[in-house]
Design a protein around this motif. Structure first.
Motif, short mmCIF file in Angstrom:
data_model
loop_
_atom_site.label_atom_id
_atom_site.label_comp_id
_atom_site.label_asym_id
_atom_site.label_seq_id
_atom_site.Cartn_x
_atom_site.Cartn_y
_atom_site.Cartn_z
N GLY A 60 -5.52 -7.91 -11.53
CA GLY A 60 -4.69 -8.71 -10.63
C GLY A 60 -4.02 -9.86 -11.35
O GLY A 60 -4.15 -10.05 -12.56
N THR A 82 -3.15 -12.01 -6.32
CA THR A 82 -2.57 -10.72 -5.97
C THR A 82 -3.27 -9.63 -6.78
O THR A 82 -3.34 -9.71 -8.00
N THR A 83 -3.82 -8.63 -6.09
CA THR A 83 -4.45 -7.49 -6.74
C THR A 83 -3.89 -6.22 -6.11
O THR A 83 -3.15 -6.28 -5.12
N PRO A 84 -4.23 -5.06 -6.65
CA PRO A 84 -3.76 -3.81 -6.03
C PRO A 84 -4.21 -3.64 -4.59
O PRO A 84 -3.61 -2.85 -3.84
N THR A 85 -5.26 -4.35 -4.17
CA THR A 85 -5.80 -4.14 -2.82
C THR A 85 -5.71 -5.37 -1.91
O THR A 85 -6.00 -5.26 -0.72
#
Length: 209
Positions: free
Chosen positions: A98, A139-142
């Motif tokens: 992230g 902010t992360t992929p999930t």
């Protein structure tokens, strides 16, 4: 002889105006470095997050302040000032793929002591408190989350000023705000932000009214 006396009177008047009691304002630009628990500047606790690497070490700083100066005698002055500082965004990556960013906004109230080395050069010290707001975004992929933490922290500063014209000085300041201890815990939103320590080196102009 009259011409010489006029020059001397004018010179004394200029020096007196510079060191006279009264209000002043100043504006500075420079760079700041954040200090967290880890040497890489870690300031955020999240499940599974064990490292944070900033893209750069130093960040843009802009500072403005207004104050009032009292003359104790010919050599020393004291006073107080209220200021605002902005530390540019610190963005980097975390171990789970992230991105994390943080940005500091600071409002401080400081007591100021000044030693007049001579008619042109001053040395000063400041201490007081700073309300530091740390705006953190993750902010992360999930997930995408943000949180703002505000804390009252102690602040110290040292600097010098050199007169370049009547009532105007070029100033240089080294400031340090003592941040919170990093905590390995999370709140209901899943993140726990702390206010990091920050060291700032700035230069600018001071104008005495």
């Amino acid at each position: 002889m009259k011409k010489l006396l006029s020059i001397l009177v004018l010179s004394v008047a200029c020096v007196t105006a510079l060191h006279a009691e009264g209000f002043y304002t100043q504006f500075e630009l420079g760079a700041g470095r954040l200090h967290g628990k880890a040497t890489n500047g870690e300031v955020l606790s999240l499940p599974g997050v064990t490292s944070y690497e900033s893209a750069k070490k130093d960040h843009f700083v802009a500072a403005v302040a207004v104050g009032y100066q009292y003359d104790l005698n010919e050599d020393f002055s004291y006073g107080a000032e209220l200021g605002y500082k902005h530390v540019g965004k610190d963005a980097g990556t975390i171990n789970n793929g992230g991105e994390l960013s943080q940005q500091l906004n600071i409002v401080d109230a400081l007591v100021v002591g000044t030693y007049h080395v001579n008619s042109e050069l001053d040395a000063f010290g400041k201490f007081g408190g700073a309300f530091v707001g740390n705006n953190v975004s993750l902010t992360t992929p999930t997930r995408s989350q943000s949180i703002t933490t505000v804390s009252l922290r102690p602040e110290l500063a040292l600097g010098a000023g050199y007169s370049v014209m009547e009532n105007v000085q070029v100033i240089a300041t080294l400031s340090h705000i003592f941040g919170e201890e990093h905590k390995n815990e999370s709140n209901n939103s899943g993140i726990k932000a702390t206010v990091p320590s920050v060291t700032m080196a700035t230069v600018g102009l001071k104008y005495m009214f």
